[in-house]
Design an enzyme around this catalytic site. Structure first.
Site, short mmCIF file in Angstrom:
data_model
loop_
_atom_site.label_atom_id
_atom_site.label_comp_id
_atom_site.label_asym_id
_atom_site.label_seq_id
_atom_site.Cartn_x
_atom_site.Cartn_y
_atom_site.Cartn_z
N ASP A 1 35.79 35.44 42.10
CA ASP A 1 36.61 33.92 41.68
C ASP A 1 37.67 33.33 42.88
O ASP A 1 38.83 33.62 42.03
CB ASP A 1 36.96 34.13 40.47
CG ASP A 1 37.82 33.37 39.74
OD1 ASP A 1 37.49 31.98 39.18
OD2 ASP A 1 38.69 33.78 38.19
N GLY B 1 44.41 34.73 33.44
CA GLY B 1 43.02 34.52 33.79
C GLY B 1 41.91 34.59 33.13
O GLY B 1 41.75 35.60 31.68
#
Length: 725
Positions: free
Chosen positions: A536, A419
């Protein structure tokens, strides 16, 4: 009073006891040796006590009833049919005043308790107050019986004869009101049994529904009029620094420590000590060298000291560190032997050279080891490890660990995901080979983040929610920190939506996952201190455990709410397709940015489509743009998933698409808060689980119930049944 309290008191809730008068919480002298130390098989430890002047204050005074320690707080309520009334006229409804611990040092544990209603065709409303909100709460539980009652099953409490629901975090008071029996148009008659209904807030693990509970008073008789309830407590309502200045300070033992909570403080013995911190001299040295507590390696001699211990080697042996484990090794012994002069010279020369080489090599290795230790120590300090270590010791936390060593097992075959903040690996904790964990290796951070990392870990270590991936610990003796999380085995929500099994992808499962995810974000926004912004939110950051329960993940050292404009302007993050358009314009991350991203996740669940499709025309690449256009043109059903449309009612789809529309408003101020989103999804989930309520209550009335406006709800009551007492 909060989830972080290290002690929980299990108390018997007397169903027919009177509400006590609240006494002033002033500290008393130490309890007399004559005070009872046991009630049945239960040890009674101070600050709790049985009898006059045996507890810290009247708030902690217990009663021993039938060998069970009980704190009498309030009354239960049940409603029953009066078979002796020939007219069949119902008794007048009356409300139970419930329990109110607002002025007491207790709060109802939301993790260990639940609200239960048993009976047939009865609605019970629970209203009350919670610690973190000034707004009152209102929830309803409906228990029904249809036909011959065959839908009532042992162990099943989903609305047929039994209804249960969770309670809010920090609940400090509540009251119940019965409305029923409700009149349904079916062949089932309430005249064929002794009609009784019960409602109570109680310990979750003590309740197991039996079929007879719905139609008799067996539930009441089985419990002898009492049920257990779990209360979290605090020794005082002040902050630690204020409490220490008062003569009512409860942490009176030497070597005791004050641990702050959201509602006050509790007391613990410091590291190396054990006992009762609420009594003078109560914290005694913990003997690490006692049988069963031997903390040294085999072959070493354990020497106990006040508040600590040391591991010594027997005579003739010395300590040695082998692969991070401290052991004892024999000392080198030289034996005399008679050698010739030449042999002695040869051995002397060879030995001298060997000694010189060994000395140089040893000096180099010692230098390298010290240099490595210095580097690790500097990394530990730079990342705020000292502050984190001191606070965890004072807090006596066993739930968060500072790992001092990381292995080199970061193999590509162990990668779970990559990520924006780092790479996640599957691993195991060295101290327990059975504990599988997920290790997140962070990317490089700037100097500000490094300095603030330890402080932020303190806050993140206190995040405790069933729908948030638990942060177990961190390793700070490296250039960039590594975070250790619990391992979640069933992949991500993204994988489930765009390639999962049909059974786990039903509308009920999608609605449950949406509700659980919203609950976790609402917790981060509203109950974490300071508030935490995820930044996020996306389906690939929502993990699924063994039972496919949602676990929100991937929030790390950059998620704390920014404190100044400079921080806001540098926190550009997120994923295309989920990014808040207002955030893209202002670079200001807010709670409403998470709300927008969650709205996109909700669209994924409803449509089964990816948030961004680069193959189509420009205007159709964004899922949110397609949805907003479809809503404007009243053709939203064309983009909804076929399974969703076949399993959900039209009214339910209308409500959930309107909620998604509100989350995706261009202006953040027009979006609802995550707490409201979670509450509305919870209401829609209950509506989907109990579609039969539409025969009695119109959809608009259910909306009023969920939004806290019960005055607009009306029910038709069977005139042959009576109300509660």
């Amino acid at each position: 009073m909060t989830k972080h309290h290290p002690m929980l008191l299990f108390l018997g809730l007397a169903l027919l006891a009177l509400q006590p008068q609240i006494a002033a919480a002033s500290r008393r002298p130490p309890p007399s040796p004559l005070c009872p130390k046991k009630c049945g098989n239960v040890d009674i430890e101070y600050p709790f006590g049985i009898g006059p002047n045996c507890s810290l204050s009247d708030d902690f005074s217990l009663e021993c009833v039938h060998d069970t320690p009980q704190l009498r707080l309030g009354t239960d309520r049940q409603q029953c049919k009066d078979d002796n009334d020939p007219t069949g006229a119902p008794l007048k409804n009356s409300s139970w005043t419930g329990l109110d611990v607002t002025e007491l040092p207790y709060r109802f544990s939301d993790e260990d308790n639940l609200f239960v209603t048993v009976g047939c065709n009865v609605l019970v409303l629970l209203s009350g107050e919670e610690e973190a909100s000034v707004d009152p709460i209102l929830n309803g539980c409906i228990s029904t019986c249809f036909g011959d009652g065959s839908n009532i099953r042992n162990g099943s409490c989903t609305g047929a004869g039994c209804c249960e629901m969770a309670i809010p975090v920090g609940l400090k008071s509540y009251r119940l009101e019965f409305s029923g029996p409700l009149l349904f148009n079916n062949s089932w008659s309430p005249d064929n049994y002794n009609w009784c209904s019960h409602a109570v807030l109680m310990e979750a693990k003590s309740f197991s529904f039996e079929r007879d509970y719905a139609t008799t008073d067996k539930f009441f008789r089985n419990k002898n009029g009492t049920v257990p309830v779990v209360l979290n407590f605090a020794a005082g309502s002040e902050k630690c620094k204020d409490a220490r200045m008062k003569d009512t300070y409860a942490c009176v033992s030497d070597h005791s420590a004050c641990v702050g909570t959201a509602d006050g403080y509790v007391c613990n013995c410091r590291s190396g000590y054990t006992g009762n911190p609420y009594l003078p001299g109560g914290c005694k040295d913990f003997d690490e060298c006692a049988p069963g507590n031997h903390w040294c390696q085999d072959g070493m001699i354990c020497h106990n000291s006040d508040g600590g211990y040391d591991c010594l080697c027997p005579e003739g042996e010395h300590k040695s560190n082998k692969s991070g484990v401290l052991i004892c090794e024999p000392d080198l012994k030289y034996k005399r032997s008679y050698l010739t002069v030449s042999a002695i010279i040869a051995i002397g020369v060879t030995g001298g050279i060997a000694i010189i080489v060994m000395s140089i090599l040893s000096s180099y290795l010692v230098h390298q080891r010290r240099a490595l230790a210095d580097i690790k120590r500097n990394y530990f300090k730079r990342h705020g490890g000292l502050l984190l270590y001191e606070e965890l010791n004072a807090r006596k936390s066993n739930a968060f660990t500072i790992y001092t060593e990381a292995t080199n097992g970061f193999d590509e075959s162990n990668v779970l995901g990559r990520g924006g903040h780092g790479t996640v690996y599957k691993g195991r904790v060295a101290a327990s080979d059975d504990l599988v964990v997920a290790i997140k290796r962070c990317k490089l951070m700037d100097e500000r983040n490094k300095k603030e990392f330890g402080k932020e870990m303190l806050i993140l270590s206190q995040v405790n929610h069933k729908n948030i991936v638990k942060l177990l610990g961190c390793c700070l003796e490296v250039d960039v920190p590594m975070l250790v999380y619990e391992y979640i085995p069933n992949g991500t929500l993204y994988q489930l939506i765009h390639g999962g099994s049909a059974g786990a992808n039903s509308f009920a499962s999608r609605l449950r996952i949406a509700h659980e995810s919203a609950e976790s974000l609402a917790y981060l926004h509203s109950f974490a201190s300071p508030p935490i912004l995820h930044g996020d939110v996306k389906s690939s950051n929502i993990l699924l455990d063994e039972s496919f329960m949602a676990k929100v993940s991937d929030f790390g050292a950059s998620i704390l709410a920014p404190t100044d404009e400079a921080q806001m302007m540098t926190m550009v993050q997120g994923t295309c397709g989920y990014l808040d358009p207002e955030y893209m314009q202002t670079c200001q991350l807010t709670e409403k940015s998470d709300v927008y991203s969650f709205g996109v996740v909700l669209l994924e669940l409803l449509t089964g489509k990816k948030p961004l499709c680069l193959d189509g025309p420009d205007e159709g690449r964004s899922l949110s743009a397609r949805f907003l256009a479809a809503m404007r043109e009243d053709r939203v059903d064309l983009i909804l998933d076929e399974q969703v449309k076949s399993e959900a009612s039209g009214e339910l789809l209308e409500e959930i698409t309107l909620l998604a529309l509100e989350c995706l408003q261009m202006c953040g101020g027009d979006r609802p808060a995550m707490k409201e989103v979670a509450e509305r999804l919870g209401g829609l989930r209950k509506l989907h689980q109990h579609p039969w309520t539409q025969d009695v209550v119109e959809l608009e009335e259910v909306r009023c119930l969920l939004s806290g406006s019960p005055e607009s709800i009306s029910f038709e009551v069977d005139a042959t049944c009576s109300s509660g007492y």
